[in-house]
Design a protein around this motif. Structure first.
Motif, short mmCIF file in Angstrom:
data_model
loop_
_atom_site.label_atom_id
_atom_site.label_comp_id
_atom_site.label_asym_id
_atom_site.label_seq_id
_atom_site.Cartn_x
_atom_site.Cartn_y
_atom_site.Cartn_z
N VAL A 156 0.70 -1.32 0.04
CA VAL A 156 -0.11 0.45 0.31
C VAL A 156 1.04 1.35 0.31
CG1 VAL A 156 -1.93 1.77 0.98
CG2 VAL A 156 -1.71 -1.57 1.28
N ASP A 157 2.25 1.38 0.64
CA ASP A 157 2.56 1.98 0.84
C ASP A 157 3.79 2.61 -1.11
OD1 ASP A 157 4.42 4.33 2.61
OD2 ASP A 157 6.04 3.25 1.71
N LEU A 164 -3.57 6.23 -2.88
CA LEU A 164 -3.71 6.27 -2.13
C LEU A 164 -5.51 6.74 -1.49
CD1 LEU A 164 -3.25 4.59 0.43
CD2 LEU A 164 -1.97 6.36 1.75
N ARG A 168 -8.66 4.82 -0.73
CA ARG A 168 -9.58 4.82 0.42
C ARG A 168 -10.64 4.53 0.86
NH1 ARG A 168 -8.48 8.82 4.70
NH2 ARG A 168 -9.94 8.12 6.94
#
Length: 244
Positions: A156-157, A164, A168
């Motif tokens: 995810v980073d 992101l 989300r």
């Protein structure tokens, strides 16, 4: 004779939880060289207060309404480039702290540690230094020296800030059209972001993407903090910057 409020470090608090605002305000005003110059509970109030009150430091909730916190930091720095920003958040610091700092914040504190760290954090960033937890500092060093293996949250980073944000929102149950409208982008652009996310996370299809996003968001939801909950709640009175 005490120091007048005008000569103290002026701190603006932006958070949509009255409990937390009241608790932090009490701590700041009890500190001889600090003064809470105002409070804000929405993005619009925060932007207005930054321009009108011209604080020395901003204590900012990374989950302020529906606005993406990383983008909000960038917007604030656009109108107040020299303003030190201390982030308070329920979001995982190992994923969001570095992103927040890259966007212009000067410190990052998990809300569960607010009572212990917020005053030290304010003093540190006012002096021009960064303030993060030992955990984040250790992770940063680990990433610099690590040549193989994976660190926590690596996949995810790897997403960009915008990816992101889309990820989300998908996990929060929003569809592509809703996300496009919310971010002011085209439907096709969001579809492109979805494809990029699937590729980076090695997800086979749209169903897997939504499932993955939903599972991830369940561990990242912004909750009202337990810290400082002994302070009585103040009713929300108005929707403009509140000067103290």
């Amino acid at each position: 004779m005490g120091v007048s409020d005008e000569k103290k470090t002026q701190v603006l608090i932006a958070d949509d939880h009255p409990f937390l605002r009241l608790g932090i305000k009490s701590m700041i005003d009890a500190t001889p060289d600090m003064h809470c110059c105002g409070e804000a509970e929405s993005v619009d109030e925060t932007m207005q207060a930054v321009e009108q009150l011209k604080p020395d430091v901003l204590v900012l909730d990374l989950c302020l309404g529906d606005r993406d916190g990383i983008e909000l930091i960038k917007s604030i720095k656009a109108i107040a480039p020299d303003l030190p920003i201390l982030i308070l958040s329920q979001l995982d610091e190992t994923l969001y702290a570095e992103r927040a700092l890259r966007s212009g914040a000067h410190g990052y504190i998990m809300k569960e540690h607010a009572t212990d760290d917020v005053l030290d954090g304010i003093k540190t960033i006012i002096e021009g230094d960064l303030f993060v937890s030992k955990r984040v500092a250790a992770l940063a060093v680990k990433r610099m020296v690590e040549t193989r293996g994976e660190t926590e949250g690596r996949d995810v980073d790897a997403l960009s800030d915008r990816e992101l944000q889309v990820f989300r929102l998908l996990g929060a149950g929003k569809g592509t059209r809703d996300i496009a409208d919310s971010l002011g982008l085209s439907f096709k652009t969001i579809e492109t972001y979805r494809e990029n996310i699937k590729h980076k996370l090695s997800l086979p299809d749209a169903t897997a993407l939504v499932h993955c996003a939903t599972e991830w968001v369940q561990g990242q939801i912004c909750l009202a903090p337990d810290a400082l909950d002994e302070a009585p709640e103040e009713p929300k009175k108005k929707k403009s910057a509140k000067k103290k």
